[in-house]
Design a protein around this motif. Sequence first.
Motif, PDB file in Angstrom:
ATOM      1  N   GLU A   1     -13.773 -36.413  15.277  1.00 16.40           N
ATOM      2  CA  GLU A   1     -12.354 -36.786  15.263  1.00 16.40           C
ATOM      3  C   GLU A   1     -11.562 -35.882  14.315  1.00 16.40           C
ATOM      4  OE1 GLU A   1      -9.574 -40.606  14.065  1.00 16.40           O
ATOM      5  OE2 GLU A   1     -11.723 -40.880  14.363  1.00 16.40           O
TER       6      GLU A   1
ATOM      7  N   ALA B   1     -11.058 -32.530  15.981  1.00 14.41           N
ATOM      8  CA  ALA B   1     -10.040 -32.586  17.038  1.00 14.41           C
ATOM      9  C   ALA B   1      -8.633 -32.646  16.438  1.00 14.41           C
ATOM     10  CB  ALA B   1     -10.285 -33.789  17.938  1.00 14.41           C
ATOM     11  N   ASN B   2      -8.478 -33.331  15.315  1.00 11.19           N
ATOM     12  CA  ASN B   2      -7.163 -33.407  14.661  1.00 11.19           C
ATOM     13  C   ASN B   2      -6.823 -32.105  13.944  1.00 11.19           C
ATOM     14  OD1 ASN B   2      -6.848 -36.021  15.520  1.00 11.19           O
ATOM     15  ND2 ASN B   2      -7.626 -36.919  13.636  1.00 11.19           N
TER      16      ASN B   2
ATOM     17  N   ARG C   1      -7.994 -28.980  14.691  1.00 11.68           N
ATOM     18  CA  ARG C   1      -7.776 -27.915  15.675  1.00 11.68           C
ATOM     19  C   ARG C   1      -7.558 -28.533  17.047  1.00 11.68           C
ATOM     20  NH1 ARG C   1     -12.719 -24.210  15.586  1.00 11.68           N
ATOM     21  NH2 ARG C   1     -13.719 -25.891  14.504  1.00 11.68           N
ATOM     22  N   PRO C   2      -6.343 -28.971  17.361  1.00 11.24           N
ATOM     23  CA  PRO C   2      -6.144 -29.620  18.669  1.00 11.24           C
ATOM     24  C   PRO C   2      -6.260 -28.650  19.843  1.00 11.24           C
ATOM     25  CG  PRO C   2      -4.080 -29.515  17.438  1.00 11.24           C
ATOM     26  CD  PRO C   2      -5.158 -29.003  16.540  1.00 11.24           C
ATOM     27  N   GLU C   3      -5.978 -27.366  19.629  1.00  9.56           N
ATOM     28  CA  GLU C   3      -6.103 -26.408  20.733  1.00  9.56           C
ATOM     29  C   GLU C   3      -7.538 -25.882  20.772  1.00  9.56           C
ATOM     30  OE1 GLU C   3      -5.601 -24.152  17.124  1.00  9.56           O
ATOM     31  OE2 GLU C   3      -4.321 -25.701  17.931  1.00  9.56           O
TER      32      GLU C   3
ATOM     33  N   ASN D   1     -12.701 -26.193  20.274  1.00  6.70           N
ATOM     34  CA  ASN D   1     -13.160 -27.190  19.315  1.00  6.70           C
ATOM     35  C   ASN D   1     -14.361 -27.904  19.935  1.00  6.70           C
ATOM     36  OD1 ASN D   1     -12.113 -29.084  21.126  1.00  6.70           O
ATOM     37  ND2 ASN D   1     -10.237 -29.380  19.946  1.00  6.70           N
TER      38      ASN D   1
ATOM     39  N   SER E   1     -13.893 -29.390  23.495  1.00  5.03           N
ATOM     40  CA  SER E   1     -13.626 -28.481  24.611  1.00  5.03           C
ATOM     41  C   SER E   1     -14.761 -27.489  24.861  1.00  5.03           C
ATOM     42  CB  SER E   1     -12.333 -27.714  24.347  1.00  5.03           C
ATOM     43  OG  SER E   1     -12.512 -26.839  23.252  1.00  5.03           O
TER      44      SER E   1
END
Length: 153
Positions: A88, A91-92, A94-96, A99, A102
């Motif tokens: 989590e 993901a917060n 590095r949202p793009e 990560n 993805s």
Amino acid sequence: MSARESGRVKDGGKTRVLDDAARKRRARKAVEALEQDNFHEDPHADLVMSKKIPKFADSNEKPTRKKKARSADYYKMRFRKSFAQLVEEDANFRPEPPNYLSAQAPPSKFPERHFCAICGFLSKYTCIPCGARYCSVRCLGTHLDTRCLKWTA
């Protein structure tokens, strides 16, 4: 002359056989139980030593108080995070992409390898009731004595 009969096949009807959904549920519960075991707080962290404990140092020595130095391991244990918290946070942070969520890899060109649930060697056989893999009669005996269907709900 009668043919030899396998005791495993002969007693196969007496044991409980799990379907794929039950096996997956069982594996998920086992992983969750391991995850819970890994991240418990240290039960001895809050213990306070009693001041009434006798001191066996020489009485003519004057004790000096020193600030206790804490190692990096202390902070690693104190502030550690579970795998879900780390994902989590990633993901917060590095949202793009790229990560953890993805990241993808193509399927392997090679066939899947199966490993023994007891010793970790390559396995050829599967337990009928629970679907665990084993490599030899010795590992099968260990599995049946200690692990087979132990963690089912």
